[in-house]
Design an enzyme around this catalytic site. Structure first.
Site, mmCIF file in Angstrom:
data_model
loop_
_atom_site.group_PDB
_atom_site.id
_atom_site.type_symbol
_atom_site.label_atom_id
_atom_site.label_comp_id
_atom_site.label_asym_id
_atom_site.label_seq_id
_atom_site.Cartn_x
_atom_site.Cartn_y
_atom_site.Cartn_z
ATOM 1 N N HIS A 8 29.597 37.225 36.472
ATOM 2 C CA HIS A 8 30.311 38.296 36.694
ATOM 3 C C HIS A 8 31.885 38.143 36.432
ATOM 4 O O HIS A 8 32.498 37.311 37.053
ATOM 5 C CB HIS A 8 30.106 38.691 38.238
ATOM 6 C CG HIS A 8 28.958 39.014 38.774
ATOM 7 N ND1 HIS A 8 28.402 40.319 39.093
ATOM 8 C CD2 HIS A 8 27.523 38.402 38.731
ATOM 9 C CE1 HIS A 8 27.209 40.711 39.370
ATOM 10 N NE2 HIS A 8 26.766 39.284 39.004
ATOM 11 N N CYS A 47 34.336 39.843 37.377
ATOM 12 C CA CYS A 47 35.018 40.295 38.516
ATOM 13 C C CYS A 47 35.393 38.930 39.288
ATOM 14 O O CYS A 47 36.280 39.110 40.257
ATOM 15 C CB CYS A 47 34.638 41.063 39.390
ATOM 16 S SG CYS A 47 32.830 40.861 40.048
ATOM 17 N N CYS A 96 30.061 46.116 36.356
ATOM 18 C CA CYS A 96 30.132 46.066 37.700
ATOM 19 C C CYS A 96 30.607 47.484 38.363
ATOM 20 O O CYS A 96 31.894 47.869 37.975
ATOM 21 C CB CYS A 96 30.915 44.944 38.155
ATOM 22 S SG CYS A 96 31.610 45.010 39.982
ATOM 23 N N GLU A 97 29.890 48.049 39.185
ATOM 24 C CA GLU A 97 30.516 49.381 39.683
ATOM 25 C C GLU A 97 31.650 49.264 40.617
ATOM 26 O O GLU A 97 32.437 50.427 41.010
ATOM 27 C CB GLU A 97 29.351 50.311 40.350
ATOM 28 C CG GLU A 97 28.778 49.642 41.792
ATOM 29 C CD GLU A 97 27.861 50.484 42.329
ATOM 30 O OE1 GLU A 97 28.005 50.488 43.564
ATOM 31 O OE2 GLU A 97 27.002 51.054 41.559
ATOM 32 N N HIS A 98 32.021 48.042 41.152
ATOM 33 C CA HIS A 98 33.222 47.887 41.969
ATOM 34 C C HIS A 98 34.320 47.829 41.422
ATOM 35 O O HIS A 98 35.449 48.197 41.630
ATOM 36 C CB HIS A 98 32.884 46.768 42.995
ATOM 37 C CG HIS A 98 31.723 46.681 43.875
ATOM 38 N ND1 HIS A 98 30.751 45.890 44.071
ATOM 39 C CD2 HIS A 98 30.908 47.679 44.375
ATOM 40 C CE1 HIS A 98 29.848 46.127 44.866
ATOM 41 N NE2 HIS A 98 30.101 47.406 45.204
ATOM 42 N N HIS A 99 34.603 47.101 40.189
ATOM 43 C CA HIS A 99 35.636 46.863 39.379
ATOM 44 C C HIS A 99 35.637 47.466 37.948
ATOM 45 O O HIS A 99 36.658 47.314 37.107
ATOM 46 C CB HIS A 99 36.026 45.561 39.399
ATOM 47 C CG HIS A 99 36.309 44.746 40.762
ATOM 48 N ND1 HIS A 99 35.033 43.964 41.310
ATOM 49 C CD2 HIS A 99 37.416 45.061 41.466
ATOM 50 C CE1 HIS A 99 35.567 43.709 42.532
ATOM 51 N NE2 HIS A 99 36.682 44.266 42.838
ATOM 52 N N GLN A 121 24.101 43.706 40.650
ATOM 53 C CA GLN A 121 23.342 42.943 40.212
ATOM 54 C C GLN A 121 21.873 43.138 41.006
ATOM 55 O O GLN A 121 20.858 43.241 40.330
ATOM 56 C CB GLN A 121 23.369 41.414 39.793
ATOM 57 C CG GLN A 121 22.196 40.615 39.379
ATOM 58 C CD GLN A 121 22.871 39.083 39.004
ATOM 59 O OE1 GLN A 121 23.936 39.002 39.072
ATOM 60 N NE2 GLN A 121 21.784 38.094 39.309
#
Length: 269
Positions: free
Chosen positions: A226, A228, A156-159, A198
């Site tokens: 996920h 996250c 995940c590019e956010h976390h 995703q």
């Protein structure tokens, strides 16, 4: 390209003409990261929450990393420097969370994690051009082709924590143009081994096949868990996220779409 291009939200004849003329170059950059002689960004995409201009085409197939080409062209020396920089950053993280990076169990962790992260993100070193080399064939087949239950692992590019699941990919050939089955799985692997969301991953796989084969249609469905959402935040183990991207007859014809969805739901034949 000049800065006079219309924004994505305003559709007009100039935009259509720009899209048609820039599509081959944009697609090549979006799929492979090779910018050729036109520069890094062919189209200045604007979005309400964009951090800045990025090379992205009008269908959402993007290649947002400015350093991927450099990484793909790494020598052994520059790769070693890259791993050393990541390891240094990991050592700092270990210190900041209150651990001792010099204790035995953590002494080699920064280097190990740096190498692992390079593997997790190896999709940046791959391109569709090389992936599909000599894998397109002519066959007398015009019915649905499905490769399902392909395991995918991404970050995940956010976390920067994992999300894992399965992706199901189908297409209907046009004029007998087919692709080697293993390449379909490799295509999913290439796009998943990057920092992702995703929704974009699903569409990138579908767009790539659509543009490469120009089939009657492409359908991609992905289901994933996920971490996250599992390890932090709402902490909901067992939750699944399902995304889909469909083009051509799969989008236009409900019966064709339902046939695809029915086939990927089957556990056995």
């Amino acid at each position: 390209m000049t800065n006079s291009l219309p924004k994505l939200g305003s559709i007009n004849t100039d935009l259509v003409h720009t899209r048609a003329s820039a599509q081959p170059a944009v697609l090549n950059h979006a799929l492979t990261g090779h910018s050729g002689s036109l520069g890094r960004s062919y189209i200045q995409a604007e979005a309400p929450y964009a951090r800045g201009p990025s090379p992205i085409d009008f269908d959402g197939l993007s290649f947002p990393s400015i350093g991927a080409r450099e990484r793909r062209e790494d020598t052994e020396e520059t790769r070693a420097v890259r791993i050393e920089k990541i390891a240094g950053a990991v050592r700092t993280i270990i210190e900041c969370i209150g651990e001792d990076p010099n204790r035995e169990g953590l002494l080699k962790t920064p280097e190990r994690y740096a190498k692992a992260l390079m593997f997790f993100s190896k999709g940046y070193e791959e391109s569709v051009t090389h992936l599909m080399n000599k894998a397109l064939f002519q066959e007398d087949h015009d019915e649905m082709v499905i490769v399902k239950d392909i395991d995918v692992f991404s970050l995940c590019e956010h976390h920067m924590v994992p999300f894992t699941g399965k992706i199901h990919i189908g297409y209907i050939p046009e004029n007998g143009k087919v692709v080697g089955l293993s390449k379909i799985a490799r295509l999913a692997e290439m796009f998943s081994r990057r920092l992702q969301v995703q929704e974009r991953l699903t569409k990138q796989v579908a767009m790539a096949l659509q543009e490469l084969l120009n089939p009657q249609g492409v359908a991609v469905v992905m289901e994933a868990s996920h971490f996250c959402m599992v390890m932090r935040g709402v902490q909901k183990p067992g939750s699944q996220t399902i995304t889909s991207s469909m083009f051509g007859v799969f989008r236009e014809n409900a019966k064709t779409r339902e046939e695809f969805l029915s086939l990927i739901r089957r556990s056995r034949f």
